[in-house]
Design a protein around this motif. Structure first.
Motif, PDB file in Angstrom:
ATOM      1  N   GLU A  25       0.846  -1.192   0.000  1.00 47.57           N
ATOM      2  CA  GLU A  25       0.000   0.000   0.000  1.00 47.57           C
ATOM      3  C   GLU A  25       0.883   1.244   0.000  1.00 47.57           C
ATOM      4  O   GLU A  25       1.859   1.312   0.759  1.00 47.57           O
ATOM      5  N   THR A  26       0.526   2.214  -0.855  1.00 46.03           N
ATOM      6  CA  THR A  26       1.303   3.459  -0.943  1.00 46.03           C
ATOM      7  C   THR A  26       0.359   4.659  -0.923  1.00 46.03           C
ATOM      8  O   THR A  26       0.272   5.416  -1.895  1.00 46.03           O
ATOM      9  N   PRO A  27      -0.352   4.852   0.185  1.00 46.22           N
ATOM     10  CA  PRO A  27      -1.316   5.953   0.249  1.00 46.22           C
ATOM     11  C   PRO A  27      -0.647   7.296   0.017  1.00 46.22           C
ATOM     12  O   PRO A  27       0.439   7.549   0.516  1.00 46.22           O
ATOM     13  N   GLU A  54      -2.234   4.056  -5.390  1.00 46.62           N
ATOM     14  CA  GLU A  54      -2.086   3.888  -3.944  1.00 46.62           C
ATOM     15  C   GLU A  54      -1.723   2.465  -3.550  1.00 46.62           C
ATOM     16  O   GLU A  54      -1.811   2.085  -2.383  1.00 46.62           O
ATOM     17  N   HIS A  92       0.404   8.413  -2.915  1.00 48.56           N
ATOM     18  CA  HIS A  92       1.219   8.520  -4.130  1.00 48.56           C
ATOM     19  C   HIS A  92       0.331   8.982  -5.286  1.00 48.56           C
ATOM     20  O   HIS A  92      -0.766   8.456  -5.471  1.00 48.56           O
TER      21      HIS A  92
END
Ligand code: SF4
Ligand code: F3S
Ligand code: ZN
Length: 103
Positions: free
Chosen positions: A64-66, A72, A68
């Motif tokens: 998870e890359t909230p 995400e 970005h």
């Protein structure tokens, strides 16, 4: 597309799940390249997911890359040491986010 010479043009700035992270990294907007033998440019990956579906040895795992701007979640080369150099992921990624160094 991912820079195939990233290992000359970038520096390792971090480690994640046993693989290198090549900078620059400025979270959450800039995440760099994860992995070395199987390298995924997190700033290009738009979470298409076909690499995760198609890799015959399950090299990739979602992270998870909230926050970005592109997507995400990203395909993390968590099991890059398992790679059999089939090059399928390189061929199928629609945004050319993956480089596999088979040489
Ligand atoms: Fe998986 Fe093949 Fe890509 Fe290696 S080259 S990560 S084995 S799809
Ligand atoms: Fe990302 Fe390309 Fe895989 S967009 S999820 S690296 S197919
Ligand atoms: Zn990673």
């Amino acid at each position: 597309a991912i820079d195939p010479n990233f290992d000359q043009n970038r520096e390792v700035v971090d480690e994640h799940e046993g693989h290198d992270v090549w900078g620059p990294v400025e979270e959450p907007e800039k995440l760099g390249i994860h992995g070395t033998h199987v390298a995924v440019d997190f700033d290009i990956c738009d979470a298409d997911g076909v690499c995760i579906e198609d890799c015959p040895v399950d090299v990739f795992e979602w992270v998870e890359t909230p926050g970005h701007p592109t997507s995400e979640r990203k395909a993390d080369p968590a099991n890059e040491t398992q790679c059999i150099d089939c090059m399928l992921c390189v061929d199928v990624c629609p945004v050319d986010a993956i480089d596999v160094d088979s040489t």
